[in-house]
Design a protein around this motif. Structure first.
Motif, PDB file in Angstrom:
ATOM      1  N   GLY A  40       0.776  -1.233   0.000  1.00  0.00           N
ATOM      2  CA  GLY A  40       0.000   0.000   0.000  1.00  0.00           C
ATOM      3  C   GLY A  40       0.807   1.282   0.000  1.00  0.00           C
ATOM      4  N   ARG A  41       2.122   1.185  -0.105  1.00  0.00           N
ATOM      5  CA  ARG A  41       2.971   2.388  -0.070  1.00  0.00           C
ATOM      6  C   ARG A  41       3.286   2.857  -1.484  1.00  0.00           C
ATOM      7  N   LEU A  42       3.020   4.134  -1.746  1.00  0.00           N
ATOM      8  CA  LEU A  42       3.312   4.733  -3.037  1.00  0.00           C
ATOM      9  C   LEU A  42       4.258   5.920  -2.867  1.00  0.00           C
ATOM     10  N   THR A  43       5.081   6.146  -3.880  1.00  0.00           N
ATOM     11  CA  THR A  43       5.876   7.370  -3.921  1.00  0.00           C
ATOM     12  C   THR A  43       4.954   8.519  -4.342  1.00  0.00           C
ATOM     13  N   THR A  44       5.453   9.738  -4.232  1.00  0.00           N
ATOM     14  CA  THR A  44       4.660  10.898  -4.635  1.00  0.00           C
ATOM     15  C   THR A  44       4.295  10.825  -6.112  1.00  0.00           C
ATOM     16  N   ASP A  45       5.248  10.429  -6.964  1.00  0.00           N
ATOM     17  CA  ASP A  45       4.981  10.320  -8.405  1.00  0.00           C
ATOM     18  C   ASP A  45       3.907   9.267  -8.683  1.00  0.00           C
ATOM     19  N   GLU A  46       4.017   8.127  -8.017  1.00  0.00           N
ATOM     20  CA  GLU A  46       3.029   7.063  -8.225  1.00  0.00           C
ATOM     21  C   GLU A  46       1.643   7.504  -7.754  1.00  0.00           C
ATOM     22  N   ARG A  47       1.615   8.141  -6.604  1.00  0.00           N
ATOM     23  CA  ARG A  47       0.357   8.627  -6.031  1.00  0.00           C
ATOM     24  C   ARG A  47      -0.305   9.648  -6.943  1.00  0.00           C
ATOM     25  N   ALA A 120      -0.671   5.010   4.977  1.00  0.00           N
ATOM     26  CA  ALA A 120      -0.181   6.383   4.788  1.00  0.00           C
ATOM     27  C   ALA A 120       0.565   6.901   6.002  1.00  0.00           C
ATOM     28  N   ASN A 121       1.589   7.697   5.741  1.00  0.00           N
ATOM     29  CA  ASN A 121       2.289   8.403   6.811  1.00  0.00           C
ATOM     30  C   ASN A 121       1.435   9.564   7.298  1.00  0.00           C
ATOM     31  N   ALA A 122       1.618   9.939   8.569  1.00  0.00           N
ATOM     32  CA  ALA A 122       0.915  11.103   9.102  1.00  0.00           C
ATOM     33  C   ALA A 122       1.385  12.346   8.353  1.00  0.00           C
ATOM     34  N   GLY A 123       0.502  13.309   8.229  1.00  0.00           N
ATOM     35  CA  GLY A 123       0.854  14.545   7.547  1.00  0.00           C
ATOM     36  C   GLY A 123       0.271  14.610   6.157  1.00  0.00           C
ATOM     37  N   GLU A 124       1.044  15.075   5.202  1.00  0.00           N
ATOM     38  CA  GLU A 124       0.548  15.372   3.852  1.00  0.00           C
ATOM     39  C   GLU A 124      -0.064  14.155   3.176  1.00  0.00           C
ATOM     40  N   GLU A 125       0.536  12.981   3.353  1.00  0.00           N
ATOM     41  CA  GLU A 125       0.034  11.777   2.686  1.00  0.00           C
ATOM     42  C   GLU A 125      -1.365  11.407   3.187  1.00  0.00           C
ATOM     43  N   THR A 126      -1.565  11.453   4.484  1.00  0.00           N
ATOM     44  CA  THR A 126      -2.880  11.156   5.058  1.00  0.00           C
ATOM     45  C   THR A 126      -3.918  12.184   4.601  1.00  0.00           C
ATOM     46  N   VAL A 127      -3.535  13.456   4.579  1.00  0.00           N
ATOM     47  CA  VAL A 127      -4.451  14.504   4.123  1.00  0.00           C
ATOM     48  C   VAL A 127      -4.830  14.269   2.663  1.00  0.00           C
ATOM     49  N   PHE A 128      -3.849  13.951   1.844  1.00  0.00           N
ATOM     50  CA  PHE A 128      -4.070  13.739   0.410  1.00  0.00           C
ATOM     51  C   PHE A 128      -5.083  12.618   0.178  1.00  0.00           C
ATOM     52  N   TYR A 129      -4.881  11.492   0.835  1.00  0.00           N
ATOM     53  CA  TYR A 129      -5.769  10.340   0.622  1.00  0.00           C
ATOM     54  C   TYR A 129      -7.159  10.585   1.210  1.00  0.00           C
ATOM     55  N   SER A 130      -7.238  11.209   2.366  1.00  0.00           N
ATOM     56  CA  SER A 130      -8.545  11.489   2.976  1.00  0.00           C
ATOM     57  C   SER A 130      -9.326  12.488   2.118  1.00  0.00           C
ATOM     58  N   LYS A 131      -8.615  13.450   1.542  1.00  0.00           N
ATOM     59  CA  LYS A 131      -9.249  14.387   0.618  1.00  0.00           C
ATOM     60  C   LYS A 131      -9.802  13.649  -0.595  1.00  0.00           C
ATOM     61  N   MET A 132      -9.032  12.714  -1.142  1.00  0.00           N
ATOM     62  CA  MET A 132      -9.511  11.925  -2.274  1.00  0.00           C
ATOM     63  C   MET A 132     -10.795  11.185  -1.932  1.00  0.00           C
ATOM     64  N   LYS A 133     -10.851  10.639  -0.727  1.00  0.00           N
ATOM     65  CA  LYS A 133     -12.069   9.954  -0.287  1.00  0.00           C
ATOM     66  C   LYS A 133     -13.259  10.903  -0.300  1.00  0.00           C
ATOM     67  N   PRO A 176       0.099  23.420  -0.714  1.00  0.00           N
ATOM     68  CA  PRO A 176      -0.882  23.177  -1.779  1.00  0.00           C
ATOM     69  C   PRO A 176      -1.905  22.089  -1.460  1.00  0.00           C
ATOM     70  N   THR A 177      -1.500  21.050  -0.744  1.00  0.00           N
ATOM     71  CA  THR A 177      -2.455  19.989  -0.412  1.00  0.00           C
ATOM     72  C   THR A 177      -3.513  20.498   0.556  1.00  0.00           C
ATOM     73  N   ARG A 178      -3.106  21.298   1.521  1.00  0.00           N
ATOM     74  CA  ARG A 178      -4.078  21.889   2.456  1.00  0.00           C
ATOM     75  C   ARG A 178      -4.999  22.860   1.726  1.00  0.00           C
TER      76      ARG A 178
END
Length: 248
Positions: A40-47, A120-133, A176-178
């Protein structure tokens, strides 16, 4: 001779190639393989590739749905009494698009719930995925029938709230993610909850907080600043539009 599976680097290359060719189903397939092979781990480019692929898939279907829905309303306005054969055919096509769009939205939501968010790691990655949801539940709420609309709207609201709470505690106001989250969350309040007041309040708060941070812009990376300024312009445009709606 045994067939070797593509490496992670090769899968990413195939996904990038598919994206250039606008074969977004192939992009999703390759990134899903990377997800399954890497817990379940992706790099920024993959994500980002995954996000762009689903965005393009759903944008095409959402535009198709709006077109057919417009045709249906126009035809219904011209028709009195029972449904005509034309209306029946239009509704069949709309139902087909709705099934396809629902399938894509539920596919990415399941991927987020089962693999991406838990890893997901805490911080930007978690925000990014939760936003997608929140985004894809919002899309479902936009065209769902009445019995499902409120359920999807509530799921979208909960995802956005989770993302925003996490963003406030882990990301700078100019991130930008926020900012992208604030933009989409405010659109949710305007389009789904039909509350321009809440939409304006959220958008203005995010806009003002970010602008105050611009005083230290010399310490922000150029690309990050460029992305942030672009989203700030979108927030400003929405604020002007929605404020005008409320005045009218």
């Amino acid at each position: 001779m045994p067939v070797s599976h593509p490496s992670r680097v090769e899968r990413l290359f195939i996904a990038e190639l598919a994206g250039e060719a606008e074969r977004y189903e192939d992009v999703v397939s390759e990134i899903k393989a990377i997800i399954n092979e890497n817990d379940g781990r992706l790099t920024t480019d993959e994500r980002n590739l995954l996000s762009v692929a689903y965005k393009n898939l759903t944008n095409t279907q959402r535009n198709s749905w709006r077109t057919i829905d417009g045709f249906e309303k126009h035809q219904a306005a011209r028709t009195s009494g029972s449904a005509t054969r034309t209306l029946v055919l239009i509704r069949q096509q709309r139902d087909r698009i709705e099934r396809e769009l629902t399938g894509v939205c539920q596919d990415i939501v399941n991927l987020l719930d089962k693999q991406l968010v838990p890893a997901a790691n805490a911080g930007e990655e978690t925000v990014f995925y939760s936003k997608m949801k929140g985004d894809y539940y919002r899309y479902l709420a936009e065209f769902a029938h009445k019995k499902d609309r409120e359920r999807y709207a509530e799921l979208s609201l909960n995802a956005y709230k989770t993302a925003y709470k996490h963003a406030l505690s882990t990301l700078e106001p100019i991130h930008p993610t926020r900012l992208g989250l604030a933009l989409n969350f405010s659109v949710f309040y305007h389009d789904v909850r039909k509350s321009p007041e809440r939409a304006c309040h959220l958008a203005k708060s995010a806009f003002d907080d970010a602008v105050m941070t611009l005083d230290s812009a010399d310490t922000i990376m150029e690309q990050t600043l460029r992305d942030a300024l672009m989203i700030l312009q979108l927030l400003r445009d929405d604020l002007i539009l929605w404020s005008g709606e409320m005045q009218n």
